[in-house]
Design a protein around this motif. Structure first.
Motif, PDB file in Angstrom:
ATOM      1  N   PRO A  17       1.039  -1.395   0.101  1.00  0.00           N
ATOM      2  CA  PRO A  17       0.170   0.089   0.043  1.00  0.00           C
ATOM      3  C   PRO A  17       0.848   1.764  -0.224  1.00  0.00           C
ATOM      4  O   PRO A  17       2.131   1.632   0.889  1.00  0.00           O
ATOM      5  N   HIS A  67      -4.466   7.003   2.447  1.00  0.00           N
ATOM      6  CA  HIS A  67      -5.561   5.966   2.654  1.00  0.00           C
ATOM      7  C   HIS A  67      -6.187   6.239   4.048  1.00  0.00           C
ATOM      8  O   HIS A  67      -5.548   6.844   5.278  1.00  0.00           O
ATOM      9  N   GLY A  87      -9.095  -4.667  -7.519  1.00  0.00           N
ATOM     10  CA  GLY A  87      -8.829  -3.906  -8.251  1.00  0.00           C
ATOM     11  C   GLY A  87      -8.227  -4.414  -9.640  1.00  0.00           C
ATOM     12  O   GLY A  87      -7.765  -5.394  -9.567  1.00  0.00           O
ATOM     13  N   TRP A 144      -5.706  -4.169 -13.574  1.00  0.00           N
ATOM     14  CA  TRP A 144      -5.166  -4.215 -14.062  1.00  0.00           C
ATOM     15  C   TRP A 144      -5.108  -3.808 -15.756  1.00  0.00           C
ATOM     16  O   TRP A 144      -5.904  -4.723 -15.321  1.00  0.00           O
ATOM     17  N   VAL A 199      -6.993  -0.195 -11.258  1.00  0.00           N
ATOM     18  CA  VAL A 199      -6.088   0.909  -9.978  1.00  0.00           C
ATOM     19  C   VAL A 199      -4.398   0.744 -10.591  1.00  0.00           C
ATOM     20  O   VAL A 199      -3.867   1.328  -9.670  1.00  0.00           O
ATOM     21  N   ARG A 228      -1.921   2.771 -10.052  1.00  0.00           N
ATOM     22  CA  ARG A 228       0.052   2.223  -9.046  1.00  0.00           C
ATOM     23  C   ARG A 228       0.569   2.130 -10.606  1.00  0.00           C
ATOM     24  O   ARG A 228      -0.663   1.633 -11.568  1.00  0.00           O
ATOM     25  N   ASP A 260      -6.837  -2.807  -3.068  1.00  0.00           N
ATOM     26  CA  ASP A 260      -7.039  -1.686  -4.656  1.00  0.00           C
ATOM     27  C   ASP A 260      -9.029  -3.105  -4.591  1.00  0.00           C
ATOM     28  O   ASP A 260      -7.715  -3.870  -5.483  1.00  0.00           O
ATOM     29  N   THR A 305     -14.260   2.526  -7.044  1.00  0.00           N
ATOM     30  CA  THR A 305     -12.585   2.207  -7.021  1.00  0.00           C
ATOM     31  C   THR A 305     -11.676   2.888  -5.791  1.00  0.00           C
ATOM     32  O   THR A 305     -11.573   4.135  -5.263  1.00  0.00           O
ATOM     33  N   LEU A 328      -7.824   2.416  -3.612  1.00  0.00           N
ATOM     34  CA  LEU A 328      -6.297   2.134  -4.204  1.00  0.00           C
ATOM     35  C   LEU A 328      -5.969   2.148  -2.854  1.00  0.00           C
ATOM     36  O   LEU A 328      -5.595   3.271  -2.098  1.00  0.00           O
TER      37      LEU A 328
END
Length: 518
Positions: free
Chosen positions: A11, A17, A68, A70, A217, A243, A482, A506, A508
């Protein structure tokens, strides 16, 4: 450089966060049971049947929670730029392209006048696919349509450009009578058509935010640029909704090695950017008829030096640069589209005893498919390309398309899959890739080689960070937070339902990068 052994799953430490966040009334794919998910310090602390009445939480109202997403193959700057260029994607002939270009010139006479005097960039278009055009591109026809205004038109696969004489003169390049440049010659020109002053952090932030709104993400960045330096500067400037795993191309490999950078190293203070693989292009593309194949392209003179497509780097050179990367702790992701290119790249990985990724893997010999698994290689594939290219594949790979984009065959052979877009070649939207993988269809057409479809769980897993190697279509306690909340069960979807999946939120590292609920 900030060393980190945890890699992309760490993270981001400075991304603000929340200390703790409770997601209430969520459902997991394949189930109607309501759960609550506790997020703590950017990770999933627990999942339990919901009975909470806490108010300091996010009520998902029965939506489905998934890991999440990619996009495992992106050219991010090209995606940013393509959205601002003359759109040629719908054209089906050279004549239609010329009509659009004439329209763009007549619509902005000031631009035309300035460009003619060397004060402007002229017109840059993107997205034509000439593989099935009934007419041929020519330098003379483009010159007649454009006059003294520099014009450069980029193909949808990014492997070809159509340039008029004014632009050729400005850039000091020359073509044959077609006006076309292919492969490395074309890439060099594309680099010169960018306007660095217009590529502001805000434009990157907006583009990254649009991706987050589709549940993205993270991305794997394959832009041919100094990604190692550029992306940390972008995250520091506020481009922080994704990311990014960055690649290095051969011309910058030595600099990375001298800096002691290895795959997995964290490169920015936000903890969002990590080092990824060496990227090498071993052959061309299908639409440009440069993908390197065992069999010749139809209607091509067999005496032509590239009747079977082209090898863009000698195999001894490929193996040497891969060896340098391996010895320096950098993994490899090698572009291979034609079946002969895939055979050669598999040979290179085998000779080096080196795991890694083959990008695209579009046309494969049956005997090469199990080699991926045996050598510990991952196939990074773009299912929407099969929808874009099905007709041109039927024309140029006739009799071989049963082994084109063979997603199910790769999965059954135990090959880990990762899905991507190759944006801007197809949209930076994993739901487009997932839908194409599951349906092998678009625009109401019959499925193309439906035997190579993936089931929704496999496709969804391939669109997460771990790919199908981890079966990652379900969230688990201990994972990085994520996450994506979607409107319907992705395991029950197909076709257009998946392509148009509604994304509600969403997160992250537990931080909301898109909130469509509150």
């Amino acid at each position: 450089m900030i060393p980190a052994s945890a890699g992309l799953e760490t993270p981001n430490p400075a991304a603000a966060h929340p200390e703790s966040l409770l997601l209430r009334n969520i459902r997991l794919p394949g189930s109607d049971v309501l759960h609550e998910v506790q997020l703590t310090q950017g990770r999933i602390a627990s999942l339990a049947a919901t009975d909470s009445t806490a108010t300091d939480s996010l009520d998902a109202e029965g939506r489905f929670l998934i890991p999440g997403l990619w996009d495992h193959h992106v050219h991010f700057t090209q995606w940013v730029i393509a959205r601002r260029r003359l759109d040629l994607a719908a054209t089906t002939s050279a004549a239609e392209v010329l009509q659009l270009v004439r329209g763009a010139l007549s619509a902005d006479p000031e631009l035309s006048a300035a460009a003619s005097q060397g004060a402007g960039a002229g017109v840059v278009g993107y997205g034509f696919r000439d593989g099935l055009w009934p007419d041929l591109p020519s330098l003379s026809s483009l010159d007649q349509a454009t006059g003294s205004v520099p014009v450069g038109l980029i193909s949808g696969d990014l492997h070809c450009m159509w340039l008029n004489s004014a632009l050729q003169t400005r850039l000091g390049v020359s073509t044959d009578a077609s006006g076309l440049l292919r492969e490395a010659d074309s890439f060099a020109v594309m680099d010169q058509l960018q306007d660095p002053a217009s590529l502001t952090p805000e434009i990157y932030r907006q583009t990254a935010q649009a991706a987050a709104e589709r549940g993205v993400v993270g991305i794997v960045e394959f832009e041919n640029a100094d990604n190692i330096s550029a992306w940390p500067m972008r995250t520091a400037a506020g481009v922080d909704s994704l990311r990014v795993q960055v690649s290095v191309w051969p011309d910058r490999l030595q600099s990375a090695l001298l800096a002691g950078i290895s795959t997995g190293d964290v490169l920015d203070e936000r903890g969002l950017v990590t080092m990824g693989p060496l990227k090498v292009i071993s052959d061309g593309s299908l639409n440009t008829r440069t993908a390197w194949c065992w069999d010749p392209y139809p209607e091509v003179d067999l005496m032509h030096p590239h009747s079977c497509g082209m090898q863009t780097v000698p195999m001894d050179e490929l193996q040497e640069v891969m060896r340098q990367a391996r010895d320096g702790g950098i993994s490899a992701a090698i572009h291979a589209i034609g079946d002969r290119a895939n055979t050669a790249v598999l040979d290179a990985f085998e000779a080096l005893a080196m795991p890694g990724v083959i990008e695209h893997a579009q046309l494969l010999r049956w005997e090469d498919i199990p080699r991926f698994a045996r050598l510990g290689l991952t196939a990074s594939v773009q299912p929407e390309h099969a929808m874009d290219d099905r007709d041109v594949a039927d024309a140029y790979w006739a009799g071989r398309t049963d082994r084109a984009f063979p997603l199910d065959a790769l999965t059954r052979a135990g090959v880990p899959l990762r899905l991507g877009s190759d944006a801007p070649v197809s949209p930076l939207d994993p739901w487009v890739a997932i839908a194409a993988a599951v349906s092998r269809s678009r625009d109401g057409r019959d499925p193309w080689h439906p035997e190579q479809r993936l089931d929704p769980a496999t496709a969804l897993a391939a669109a997460t960070r771990g790919g199908t190697a981890t079966g990652g279509h379900q969230v688990r306690a201990g994972d990085a937070a994520d996450l994506v909340l979607v409107e319907s069960d992705p395991l029950a979807g197909e076709g257009s339902g998946l392509r148009e999946m509604g994304v509600a939120a969403t997160l992250l590292g537990g931080r909301l990068t898109y909130d469509g609920i509150s």
